[in-house]
Design a protein around this motif. Structure first.
Motif, mmCIF file in Angstrom:
data_model
loop_
_atom_site.group_PDB
_atom_site.id
_atom_site.type_symbol
_atom_site.label_atom_id
_atom_site.label_comp_id
_atom_site.label_asym_id
_atom_site.label_seq_id
_atom_site.Cartn_x
_atom_site.Cartn_y
_atom_site.Cartn_z
ATOM 1 N N SER A 29 -22.231 23.548 32.721
ATOM 2 C CA SER A 29 -20.893 23.751 31.748
ATOM 3 C C SER A 29 -21.301 24.894 30.497
ATOM 4 N N LEU A 30 -20.079 25.325 30.113
ATOM 5 C CA LEU A 30 -20.204 26.117 28.788
ATOM 6 C C LEU A 30 -21.014 25.176 27.855
ATOM 7 N N ALA A 46 -16.716 37.548 31.996
ATOM 8 C CA ALA A 46 -15.988 36.564 32.004
ATOM 9 C C ALA A 46 -16.615 35.229 31.402
ATOM 10 N N VAL A 47 -18.047 35.014 31.822
ATOM 11 C CA VAL A 47 -18.800 33.874 31.207
ATOM 12 C C VAL A 47 -19.224 34.250 29.827
ATOM 13 N N THR A 48 -19.483 35.408 29.695
ATOM 14 C CA THR A 48 -19.835 35.785 28.142
ATOM 15 C C THR A 48 -18.541 35.726 27.290
ATOM 16 N N GLY A 52 -3.882 33.487 19.865
ATOM 17 C CA GLY A 52 -5.227 33.869 20.529
ATOM 18 C C GLY A 52 -5.258 33.023 21.804
ATOM 19 N N TYR A 53 -6.676 32.825 22.179
ATOM 20 C CA TYR A 53 -6.848 31.902 23.441
ATOM 21 C C TYR A 53 -7.860 30.750 22.800
ATOM 22 N N ARG A 54 -7.678 29.815 23.445
ATOM 23 C CA ARG A 54 -8.496 28.446 23.267
ATOM 24 C C ARG A 54 -8.978 27.996 24.794
ATOM 25 N N LEU A 55 -10.088 27.198 24.828
ATOM 26 C CA LEU A 55 -10.394 26.743 25.908
ATOM 27 C C LEU A 55 -9.276 25.551 26.174
ATOM 28 N N LEU A 107 -15.742 32.221 23.387
ATOM 29 C CA LEU A 107 -14.620 31.513 22.950
ATOM 30 C C LEU A 107 -15.185 30.100 22.627
ATOM 31 N N ALA A 108 -16.080 29.405 23.439
ATOM 32 C CA ALA A 108 -16.656 28.068 23.026
ATOM 33 C C ALA A 108 -17.510 28.180 21.672
#
Lengths: 152, 152
Positions: free
Chosen positions: B125-126, B10-12, B64-67, B17-18
DNA sequence: CTAATTCTTGACTAAAATAGTCGGGAATAG
DNA sequence: CTATTCCCGACTATTTTAGTCAAGAATTAG
């Protein structure tokens, strides 16, 4: 660094040992009774803890385990390392592929974080936990501590 | 607090994403390709991350996804909490037995440690990870930081 | 409008890790 | 001698992890 329930069992058992182990050894049967962990499972865990030089054993009646050294010299990270035999999760290592790719980058970032957590747990001893004291509060200079905890 | 390989995934993925998420969303297919995580597994993880309000989704081509917010406002602890649904390991809670027994004592000590680890990861944080910077180095006063990190 | 893209959801499955069981040993205190 | 305790290996049940599959809904590009 991985932090599973097995690590929790190990730390719990070691805490039990630190608390209840005075002059004489503590038997696994006692720990099993108090902490409600199966005896055979404890045996497996303590085999690893013994190989990790964290406990010493004494056989026969009145025997059991005792801490291999002072409770202030046994750190949580050591306990978890002993029972977890951390698997290498380098899925790009050695393959030769993944030259500075995103995979390698994020993997490296995770390694850094993992290293930080390990460092964190390397400064907390059984004694610290028992006294509910943050070991870092003992540090003389804040600078030194900041350095200890900073990212590599 | 538990720290398993799923948390690492998940973090990866969130790091990916970041890093790769600029103005437009990043598709799971892209992350799957870069990080070598199966698409369907990512779908499961991102369903939880979305429920945890850490990402927002956009359907259709180019979607897609974004933060859900700035990378400096998304913390590692939140990511792990979102995908891990930490199970309660209070084996003496509610039962009424175990009045100040050793079981309760060691259990409580573990809870303290677990809380400390969670606190630790709540400050990274990321963005911090991407910049390989210790967030605590930003703190103005060492005293404030010591307080933040000290045991409850 | 149509078609391709992408998320969304649920059920299912294979593989691995976890936790526990069992049975036999070896050492040792009393 | 005998009960206690560690020691060791093999085996098993359960849970978790990771992945698969299939159908469907939203949305954009053309």
């Amino acid at each position: 660094m991985k932090l599973t329930t097995r690590g929790r069992y190990a730390v719990t058992a070691m805490l039990d040992l630190a608390i209840n182990g005075g002059s004489r050894p503590v038997s696994l049967a006692d720990i099993s009774g108090r902490q409600e962990i199966s005896l055979s499972y404890l045996e497996q865990l303590f085999a690893k803890l013994r190989r990790g030089k964290l406990v010493v054993s004494a056989r026969g009646p009145g025997g059991g385990y005792r801490l291999a050294r002072s409770r202030t010299e046994i750190y949580v990270a050591q306990i978890i390392d002993a029972v977890d035999e951390s698997v290498d999760v380098t899925n790009c290592q050695g393959k030769g592929n993944c030259h500075q790719g995103e995979t390698c980058l994020t993997h490296h970032l995770w390694e850094d974080l993992s290293g930080q957590i390990h460092e964190f747990l390397s400064h907390i001893s059984l004694g610290d936990l028992m006294e509910k004291r943050d070991p870092r509060n003992r540090s003389v200079s804040a600078d030194g501590m900041l350095q200890t905890l900073s990212l590599r």
